[in-house]
Design a protein around this motif. Sequence first.
Motif, PDB file in Angstrom:
ATOM      1  N   PHE A   1       0.898  -1.216   0.121  1.00 53.49           N
ATOM      2  CA  PHE A   1       0.090   0.133   0.198  1.00 53.49           C
ATOM      3  C   PHE A   1       0.738   1.077  -0.098  1.00 53.49           C
ATOM      4  CE2 PHE A   1      -2.469  -3.394   1.681  1.00 53.49           C
ATOM      5  CZ  PHE A   1      -3.616  -3.085   1.376  1.00 53.49           C
ATOM      6  N   VAL A   2       0.719   2.026  -0.924  1.00 50.37           N
ATOM      7  CA  VAL A   2       1.453   3.397  -1.000  1.00 50.37           C
ATOM      8  C   VAL A   2       0.756   4.431  -0.787  1.00 50.37           C
ATOM      9  CG1 VAL A   2       3.186   4.613  -2.649  1.00 50.37           C
ATOM     10  CG2 VAL A   2       2.928   1.961  -2.903  1.00 50.37           C
ATOM     11  N   LEU A   3       1.053   5.306   0.349  1.00 54.51           N
ATOM     12  CA  LEU A   3       0.581   6.492   0.488  1.00 54.51           C
ATOM     13  C   LEU A   3       1.465   7.537  -0.303  1.00 54.51           C
ATOM     14  CD1 LEU A   3      -0.560   6.618   4.374  1.00 54.51           C
ATOM     15  CD2 LEU A   3      -1.734   6.087   2.327  1.00 54.51           C
ATOM     16  N   HIS A   4       0.873   8.465  -0.997  1.00 52.04           N
ATOM     17  CA  HIS A   4       1.663   9.675  -1.671  1.00 52.04           C
ATOM     18  C   HIS A   4       0.739  10.718  -2.028  1.00 52.04           C
ATOM     19  CE1 HIS A   4      -0.401   8.363  -5.649  1.00 52.04           C
ATOM     20  NE2 HIS A   4      -0.165   7.118  -5.141  1.00 52.04           N
ATOM     21  N   THR A   5       1.650  11.672  -2.516  1.00 52.84           N
ATOM     22  CA  THR A   5       0.846  12.971  -3.007  1.00 52.84           C
ATOM     23  C   THR A   5       0.419  12.564  -4.358  1.00 52.84           C
ATOM     24  OG1 THR A   5       2.979  13.390  -3.883  1.00 52.84           O
ATOM     25  CG2 THR A   5       2.442  14.695  -1.674  1.00 52.84           C
ATOM     26  N   PRO A   6      -0.962  13.304  -4.364  1.00 57.22           N
ATOM     27  CA  PRO A   6      -1.786  12.936  -5.805  1.00 57.22           C
ATOM     28  C   PRO A   6      -0.950  13.720  -6.926  1.00 57.22           C
ATOM     29  CG  PRO A   6      -3.162  13.718  -3.863  1.00 57.22           C
ATOM     30  CD  PRO A   6      -1.859  13.919  -3.380  1.00 57.22           C
ATOM     31  N   GLY A   7      -1.498  13.331  -8.231  1.00 56.91           N
ATOM     32  CA  GLY A   7      -1.117  13.951  -9.303  1.00 56.91           C
ATOM     33  C   GLY A   7      -1.442  12.895 -10.338  1.00 56.91           C
ATOM     34  N   LYS A   8      -0.629  12.211 -10.617  1.00 58.15           N
ATOM     35  CA  LYS A   8      -1.101  11.192 -11.686  1.00 58.15           C
ATOM     36  C   LYS A   8      -1.612  10.019 -10.952  1.00 58.15           C
ATOM     37  CE  LYS A   8       0.866   7.730 -14.891  1.00 58.15           C
ATOM     38  NZ  LYS A   8       1.979   7.140 -15.467  1.00 58.15           N
ATOM     39  N   SER A   9      -2.556   9.497 -11.573  1.00 55.66           N
ATOM     40  CA  SER A   9      -3.477   8.392 -11.328  1.00 55.66           C
ATOM     41  C   SER A   9      -2.877   7.116 -11.718  1.00 55.66           C
ATOM     42  CB  SER A   9      -4.941   8.552 -11.640  1.00 55.66           C
ATOM     43  OG  SER A   9      -5.713   7.427 -10.925  1.00 55.66           O
ATOM     44  N   TYR A  10      -2.757   6.017 -10.955  1.00 56.24           N
ATOM     45  CA  TYR A  10      -1.954   4.857 -11.228  1.00 56.24           C
ATOM     46  C   TYR A  10      -3.198   3.824 -11.406  1.00 56.24           C
ATOM     47  CZ  TYR A  10       2.233   7.124 -10.001  1.00 56.24           C
ATOM     48  OH  TYR A  10       3.220   8.343  -9.989  1.00 56.24           O
ATOM     49  N   SER A  11      -2.856   2.500 -11.908  1.00 53.87           N
ATOM     50  CA  SER A  11      -3.861   1.512 -12.149  1.00 53.87           C
ATOM     51  C   SER A  11      -4.998   1.334 -10.910  1.00 53.87           C
ATOM     52  CB  SER A  11      -3.247   0.250 -12.503  1.00 53.87           C
ATOM     53  OG  SER A  11      -2.372   0.214 -13.485  1.00 53.87           O
ATOM     54  N   SER A  12      -4.452   1.584  -9.737  1.00 50.15           N
ATOM     55  CA  SER A  12      -5.337   1.196  -8.687  1.00 50.15           C
ATOM     56  C   SER A  12      -5.050   2.251  -7.615  1.00 50.15           C
ATOM     57  CB  SER A  12      -4.975  -0.156  -8.081  1.00 50.15           C
ATOM     58  OG  SER A  12      -5.831  -0.532  -7.167  1.00 50.15           O
ATOM     59  N   THR A  13      -5.538   3.469  -7.775  1.00 50.67           N
ATOM     60  CA  THR A  13      -5.370   4.619  -6.919  1.00 50.67           C
ATOM     61  C   THR A  13      -6.677   5.193  -6.353  1.00 50.67           C
ATOM     62  OG1 THR A  13      -3.358   5.483  -8.203  1.00 50.67           O
ATOM     63  CG2 THR A  13      -4.719   6.937  -6.996  1.00 50.67           C
ATOM     64  N   LEU A  14      -6.658   5.486  -5.261  1.00 48.61           N
ATOM     65  CA  LEU A  14      -7.905   5.980  -4.368  1.00 48.61           C
ATOM     66  C   LEU A  14      -7.340   7.270  -4.006  1.00 48.61           C
ATOM     67  CD1 LEU A  14     -10.615   5.748  -2.715  1.00 48.61           C
ATOM     68  CD2 LEU A  14      -9.189   4.937  -1.003  1.00 48.61           C
ATOM     69  N   LYS A  15      -7.825   8.505  -4.625  1.00 48.74           N
ATOM     70  CA  LYS A  15      -7.774  10.014  -4.110  1.00 48.74           C
ATOM     71  C   LYS A  15      -8.307  10.013  -2.640  1.00 48.74           C
ATOM     72  CE  LYS A  15      -7.627  14.590  -5.211  1.00 48.74           C
ATOM     73  NZ  LYS A  15      -7.945  15.810  -6.013  1.00 48.74           N
ATOM     74  N   VAL A  16      -7.759  10.185  -1.698  1.00 42.57           N
ATOM     75  CA  VAL A  16      -7.979  10.332  -0.175  1.00 42.57           C
ATOM     76  C   VAL A  16      -8.537  11.716   0.076  1.00 42.57           C
ATOM     77  CG1 VAL A  16      -7.750   9.743   2.160  1.00 42.57           C
ATOM     78  CG2 VAL A  16      -6.706   8.357   0.506  1.00 42.57           C
ATOM     79  N   THR A  17      -7.446  12.400  -0.042  1.00 37.95           N
ATOM     80  CA  THR A  17      -7.953  13.981   0.043  1.00 37.95           C
ATOM     81  C   THR A  17      -7.147  14.733  -1.012  1.00 37.95           C
ATOM     82  OG1 THR A  17      -5.677  14.500   1.267  1.00 37.95           O
ATOM     83  CG2 THR A  17      -7.690  13.643   2.452  1.00 37.95           C
ATOM     84  N   GLU A  18      -6.964  16.064  -1.241  1.00 37.28           N
ATOM     85  CA  GLU A  18      -6.211  16.535  -2.090  1.00 37.28           C
ATOM     86  C   GLU A  18      -4.681  16.719  -1.811  1.00 37.28           C
ATOM     87  OE1 GLU A  18      -6.056  21.263  -1.513  1.00 37.28           O
ATOM     88  OE2 GLU A  18      -8.192  20.781  -1.149  1.00 37.28           O
ATOM     89  N   HIS A  19      -4.602  15.907  -0.698  1.00 36.55           N
ATOM     90  CA  HIS A  19      -3.003  15.979  -0.261  1.00 36.55           C
ATOM     91  C   HIS A  19      -2.354  14.663  -0.305  1.00 36.55           C
ATOM     92  CE1 HIS A  19      -3.156  20.558   0.470  1.00 36.55           C
ATOM     93  NE2 HIS A  19      -4.091  20.195   1.332  1.00 36.55           N
ATOM     94  N   VAL A  20      -3.334  13.403  -0.246  1.00 35.60           N
ATOM     95  CA  VAL A  20      -3.077  12.253   0.000  1.00 35.60           C
ATOM     96  C   VAL A  20      -3.754  11.332  -0.811  1.00 35.60           C
ATOM     97  CG1 VAL A  20      -2.472  10.321   1.753  1.00 35.60           C
ATOM     98  CG2 VAL A  20      -2.224  12.693   2.280  1.00 35.60           C
ATOM     99  N   ALA A  21      -3.221  10.405  -1.480  1.00 35.58           N
ATOM    100  CA  ALA A  21      -3.667   9.349  -2.490  1.00 35.58           C
ATOM    101  C   ALA A  21      -3.040   7.956  -1.985  1.00 35.58           C
ATOM    102  CB  ALA A  21      -3.422   9.302  -3.734  1.00 35.58           C
ATOM    103  N   MET A  22      -3.925   6.814  -2.230  1.00 35.52           N
ATOM    104  CA  MET A  22      -3.296   5.371  -1.689  1.00 35.52           C
ATOM    105  C   MET A  22      -3.415   4.766  -3.071  1.00 35.52           C
ATOM    106  SD  MET A  22      -4.591   2.789   0.842  1.00 35.52           S
ATOM    107  CE  MET A  22      -6.081   2.100  -0.274  1.00 35.52           C
ATOM    108  N   THR A  23      -2.220   4.007  -3.447  1.00 35.05           N
ATOM    109  CA  THR A  23      -2.119   3.316  -4.679  1.00 35.05           C
ATOM    110  C   THR A  23      -1.740   1.692  -4.236  1.00 35.05           C
ATOM    111  OG1 THR A  23      -1.597   5.109  -6.090  1.00 35.05           O
ATOM    112  CG2 THR A  23      -1.046   2.878  -6.782  1.00 35.05           C
ATOM    113  N   THR A  24      -2.301   0.906  -4.714  1.00 32.66           N
ATOM    114  CA  THR A  24      -2.017  -0.486  -4.362  1.00 32.66           C
ATOM    115  C   THR A  24      -1.368  -1.256  -5.771  1.00 32.66           C
ATOM    116  OG1 THR A  24      -4.270  -1.039  -4.977  1.00 32.66           O
ATOM    117  CG2 THR A  24      -3.875  -0.803  -2.685  1.00 32.66           C
ATOM    118  N   SER A  25      -1.324  -0.720  -6.888  1.00 31.29           N
ATOM    119  CA  SER A  25      -0.530  -1.071  -7.837  1.00 31.29           C
ATOM    120  C   SER A  25       0.820  -0.857  -8.061  1.00 31.29           C
ATOM    121  CB  SER A  25      -1.264  -0.921  -9.358  1.00 31.29           C
ATOM    122  OG  SER A  25      -1.103   0.687  -9.206  1.00 31.29           O
TER     123      SER A  25
END
Length: 177
Positions: A74-98
Motif C-alpha cells: 500500500f503506497v501513500l503518496h501525494t496525488p498527481g498522476k493516477s495509477y492503475s489502482s489509486t484512491l484519492k483520499v484527500t487533495e493532499h494524499v492518495a493511496m495506490t495498491t498497484s
Amino acid sequence: MLDPVFGGTVVYLCEHNANGALGVVINKPTDMTMQLLFDRIDLTLEISPELGFEDSIGERPVMFGGPVQVERGFVLHTPGKSYSSTLKVTEHVAMTTSKDVLEEVAQGSGPQRILVSLGCSGWSAGQLESEIVHNGWLTVAADPAIIFDLPIAERFAAAVNLLGISPYMLTAESGRA
C-alpha cells in the motif's frame, strides 16, 4: 489501546463508509528497506538525491501497515498522476495498491512524497465506530506533514499533540474518585 498490534500506532484512515474502514499504520517500521522491497519485486532503483529526494529512498523503511493483506503493498503518496489502482483520499494524499507507482518511483518520475507499507488495517461495518465509542481510539484530522515529513519516532506524539495534549498524559488506567 493496549492491543499488541495497534498499541501506540497512528493509523491514517484512507476509506470509511457503510461497508467498513481501511487505513494504513504510518509509524511502525519493518526491518525491510525500500531497496530490499525493490529487489524483491525486480525493480532497479535508478534515482539519486539530486532528482528531488532529500534522503536516499532506498534506505527508507517499509512500514507495517496493519494485519490485513500483509503480502500486499500500500503506497501513500501525494496525488498527481493516477495509477492503475489509486484512491484519492484527500487533495493532499492518495493511496495506490498497484506496482506502477513503485516503478515510477524507482525511475525517479513518481511522487516525491511517499510512504510504503505492507498490509493494511481494516474494520467491518460498524466495528471501528464501536471501538471509538468504547475509547479504543483517539481521532484527529489528518496532517500530511505527519505522514510524509516527520521522522517515524515523532509521528505518534505529533498526532496526539493535534488534540492539544501530550502523549505522556495518556493512561490505560481508569477509575473513580
